[in-house]
Design an enzyme around this catalytic site. Structure first.
Site, PDB file in Angstrom:
ATOM      1  N   GLY A   1     -37.439  19.837 -23.455  1.00  0.00           N
ATOM      2  CA  GLY A   1     -36.103  19.879 -23.852  1.00  0.00           C
ATOM      3  C   GLY A   1     -36.022  19.598 -25.257  1.00  0.00           C
ATOM      4  O   GLY A   1     -34.931  19.953 -25.705  1.00  0.00           O
TER       5      GLY A   1
ATOM      6  N   ASN B   1     -29.800   9.637 -20.496  1.00  0.00           N
ATOM      7  CA  ASN B   1     -30.967   9.103 -19.898  1.00  0.00           C
ATOM      8  C   ASN B   1     -31.317   7.629 -19.511  1.00  0.00           C
ATOM      9  O   ASN B   1     -32.031   7.260 -18.798  1.00  0.00           O
ATOM     10  CB  ASN B   1     -32.416   9.822 -20.750  1.00  0.00           C
ATOM     11  CG  ASN B   1     -31.855   9.634 -22.277  1.00  0.00           C
ATOM     12  OD1 ASN B   1     -30.810   9.690 -22.918  1.00  0.00           O
ATOM     13  ND2 ASN B   1     -32.754   8.737 -22.881  1.00  0.00           N
TER      14      ASN B   1
ATOM     15  N   GLN C   1     -31.367  15.487 -18.061  1.00  0.00           N
ATOM     16  CA  GLN C   1     -31.532  14.533 -17.117  1.00  0.00           C
ATOM     17  C   GLN C   1     -30.735  14.906 -15.785  1.00  0.00           C
ATOM     18  O   GLN C   1     -30.927  14.437 -14.969  1.00  0.00           O
ATOM     19  CB  GLN C   1     -30.719  13.209 -17.664  1.00  0.00           C
ATOM     20  CG  GLN C   1     -31.674  12.487 -18.522  1.00  0.00           C
ATOM     21  CD  GLN C   1     -32.958  11.762 -17.765  1.00  0.00           C
ATOM     22  OE1 GLN C   1     -33.164  11.617 -16.762  1.00  0.00           O
ATOM     23  NE2 GLN C   1     -34.068  11.726 -18.618  1.00  0.00           N
TER      24      GLN C   1
ATOM     25  N   SER D   1     -35.375  20.774 -19.019  1.00  0.00           N
ATOM     26  CA  SER D   1     -36.895  20.314 -19.248  1.00  0.00           C
ATOM     27  C   SER D   1     -37.422  20.560 -17.879  1.00  0.00           C
ATOM     28  O   SER D   1     -36.982  19.570 -16.812  1.00  0.00           O
ATOM     29  CB  SER D   1     -37.035  19.091 -19.989  1.00  0.00           C
ATOM     30  OG  SER D   1     -38.456  18.774 -20.224  1.00  0.00           O
TER      31      SER D   1
ATOM     32  N   HIS E   1     -40.081  18.961 -16.521  1.00  0.00           N
ATOM     33  CA  HIS E   1     -40.813  17.821 -16.007  1.00  0.00           C
ATOM     34  C   HIS E   1     -39.652  16.802 -15.706  1.00  0.00           C
ATOM     35  O   HIS E   1     -40.118  15.762 -14.852  1.00  0.00           O
ATOM     36  CB  HIS E   1     -41.972  17.146 -16.768  1.00  0.00           C
ATOM     37  CG  HIS E   1     -41.233  16.613 -18.335  1.00  0.00           C
ATOM     38  ND1 HIS E   1     -41.093  15.127 -18.309  1.00  0.00           N
ATOM     39  CD2 HIS E   1     -40.678  17.082 -19.351  1.00  0.00           C
ATOM     40  CE1 HIS E   1     -40.439  14.842 -19.405  1.00  0.00           C
ATOM     41  NE2 HIS E   1     -40.394  15.847 -20.070  1.00  0.00           N
TER      42      HIS E   1
ATOM     43  N   THR F   1     -47.164  33.613 -27.003  1.00  0.00           N
ATOM     44  CA  THR F   1     -47.605  34.175 -25.844  1.00  0.00           C
ATOM     45  C   THR F   1     -47.145  33.036 -24.720  1.00  0.00           C
ATOM     46  O   THR F   1     -46.902  31.770 -24.882  1.00  0.00           O
ATOM     47  CB  THR F   1     -49.151  33.928 -25.755  1.00  0.00           C
ATOM     48  OG1 THR F   1     -49.585  34.827 -26.694  1.00  0.00           O
ATOM     49  CG2 THR F   1     -49.624  34.445 -24.385  1.00  0.00           C
TER      50      THR F   1
ATOM     51  N   CYS G   1     -38.918   7.070 -24.730  1.00  0.00           N
ATOM     52  CA  CYS G   1     -39.341   7.033 -26.219  1.00  0.00           C
ATOM     53  C   CYS G   1     -39.037   5.918 -26.859  1.00  0.00           C
ATOM     54  O   CYS G   1     -39.535   5.533 -28.020  1.00  0.00           O
ATOM     55  CB  CYS G   1     -38.418   8.419 -27.089  1.00  0.00           C
ATOM     56  SG  CYS G   1     -38.240   9.714 -25.950  1.00  0.00           S
TER      57      CYS G   1
HETATM   58  N1  PLP Z   1     -32.712  14.947 -23.555  1.00  0.00           N
HETATM   59  C1  PLP Z   1     -32.945  14.157 -22.686  1.00  0.00           C
HETATM   60  C2  PLP Z   1     -31.503  13.600 -22.234  1.00  0.00           C
HETATM   61  C3  PLP Z   1     -33.951  13.481 -22.321  1.00  0.00           C
HETATM   62  O1  PLP Z   1     -34.032  12.178 -21.507  1.00  0.00           O
HETATM   63  C4  PLP Z   1     -35.119  13.831 -22.637  1.00  0.00           C
HETATM   64  C5  PLP Z   1     -36.310  13.111 -22.307  1.00  0.00           C
HETATM   65  O2  PLP Z   1     -36.732  12.038 -22.038  1.00  0.00           O
HETATM   66  C6  PLP Z   1     -35.154  15.066 -23.497  1.00  0.00           C
HETATM   67  C7  PLP Z   1     -34.195  15.485 -24.179  1.00  0.00           C
HETATM   68  C8  PLP Z   1     -36.657  15.632 -24.128  1.00  0.00           C
HETATM   69  O3  PLP Z   1     -37.329  16.096 -23.097  1.00  0.00           O
HETATM   70  P1  PLP Z   1     -38.699  16.734 -23.239  1.00  0.00           P
HETATM   71  O4  PLP Z   1     -39.518  15.617 -22.864  1.00  0.00           O
HETATM   72  O5  PLP Z   1     -38.987  17.864 -22.271  1.00  0.00           O
HETATM   73  O6  PLP Z   1     -39.034  16.946 -24.838  1.00  0.00           O
END
Ligand code: PLP
Length: 372
Positions: free
Chosen positions: A72, A148, A176, A196, A198, A234, A321
């Site tokens: 993401g 998030n 999210q 994203s 995961h 790749t 983060c």
């Molecule tokens: N954007 C939002 C709203 C997120 O919550 C996150 C991850 O916590 C990201 C972007 C970043 O995604 P990624 O972990 O795949 O880099």
């Protein structure tokens, strides 16, 4: 490792078992480079094509509008950093993820002006606030679909319409939201959308960027001709396949998962109230199911996190983060959480694998910690 109660699904999710099974052949037998003409290369290429179609179907786009990325963060950076070349102003909400905010700091160093749109106490971007942030030279607006830290969902359709009326393109960070609420790029009329894997039970290290046909896009990584020459490298075939399967499964189960998670969430809040704990629930009623941001009076979110961890319970103090950064999060500040409560903010994010027993355990441990 003892039994873990995992309640940090906004940080990442467990891999969907079907996604795992679908990925395995592309790691072991069918490991060919998708650019090569022999059979295992062609198999890989076919799998990428099918996955692109599955993902497109899940968001209502066409496959040519899907560009695979590594995460993401990369998708967000791709959109934001395009502005450096056109030199025009952009506008983003104050509660964006750091993948957007730090990309903005980076383009500001190149002389691009960024305006930061405030939110109300529920974390909602109001159309009038967006309008005030727009000037004639604004070329791009970026507002996340769901936050998030507090889960608040924005009215993307309305905000995109405002941006378009002012001749600006509209990007939404749906990291999210996708796999948890309905996302339809045509209905919301967004120009770019980041996702994203995961966050929706797919593998880590893979994501995508949706780019509406005809909207400007500059190549992000130069090299080979992968991703229509826009994002060389790749392809991560196994992860692309896993992402598509996980997304499709989550979308098929979307309503039943949301119902289950909402019941758990209601139970958690009712129990915490009955236990007499003094807290504020942050965010809006319209939020991602299971994203529960709570601020406890005269408490310390870091302390709560570590005490719960000792009991095998995983939660977060804010965004993943931010956990290493003991300062108040920018989201808690932007929504104006009362000083007596702000430091005691935690995020419990429940997911489809959580159970009633998990919730009961979380509330009783929270009561034990907060009463000491
Ligand atoms: N954007 C939002 C709203 C997120 O919550 C996150 C991850 O916590 C990201 C972007 C970043 O995604 P990624 O972990 O795949 O880099």
């Amino acid at each position: 490792m003892g039994k873990i109660i995992y309640a940090d699904n906004a940080a990442t999710t467990a891999l969907d078992i079907d996604a795992f099974e679908a990925m395995k052949p592309f790691l072991i037998q069918c490991y060919g480079n998708a650019s090569q003409p022999y059979s295992i290369g062609m198999e890989a290429r076919k799998a990428i094509k099918e996955s692109r179609q599955i993902i497109a179907d899940c968001i209502g786009s066409s496959p040519e509008e899907i560009f695979f990325t590594s995460c993401g963060t990369e998708s967000d950076n791709w959109v934001i950093k395009q502005s450096v070349e056109n030199g025009k102003q952009i506008a983003v909400s104050m509660i964006e993820h750091h993948a957007i905010l730090n990309a903005c700091s980076s383009i500001e160093k190149h002389g691009i002006k960024v305006s930061y749109i405030p939110v109300n106490n529920y974390g909602i971007v109001l159309s009038e606030n967006l309008k005030e942030s727009l000037i004639n030279a604004t070329s791009l607006v970026s507002i996340m679909l769901a936050n998030n830290e507090i889960g608040t969902i924005q009215d993307i359709e309305e905000l995109a319409a405002v941006a378009h009326q002012h001749n600006a393109l509209f990007h939404t960070d749906a990291v999210q939201a996708l796999g948890h609420i309905k996302v339809d790029v045509k209905k919301s009329n967004v120009d770019y959308l980041s996702a994203s894997a995961h966050k929706f039970n797919g593998p880590k290290g893979i994501g995508f960027l949706y780019v509406k046909k005809g909207v400007p896009l500059k190549p992000f990584i130069d090299g080979g001709s992968q991703e229509y020459g826009m994002r060389a490298g790749t392809e991560n075939v196994a992860s692309i396949v896993g992402m598509a399967v996980a997304l499709r499964n989550n979308i098929v189960q979307l309503e039943s998962n949301a119902k289950h998670i909402q019941e758990l969430e209601n139970r958690l809040i009712t129990q915490l109230r009955e236990l007499g704990l003094d807290f504020i629930r942050n965010g809006s009623n319209n939020h991602i199911p299971g994203n529960v941001s709570l601020s406890f009076r005269d408490s310390d979110g870091e302390r709560i996190l570590h005490r719960l961890d000792l009991k095998g319970i995983c939660i977060s103090t804010g965004s993943a983060c931010d956990s290493v950064n003991a300062q108040l999060s920018h989201v808690v500040k932007a929504i104006g959480v009362n000083d007596k409560y702000a430091k005691g903010t935690i995020r419990i994010s429940l997911g489809k694998n959580n159970t009633i027993e998990d919730v009961d355990q979380i509330s009783s441990e929270l009561a034990r910690i907060l009463r000491k």
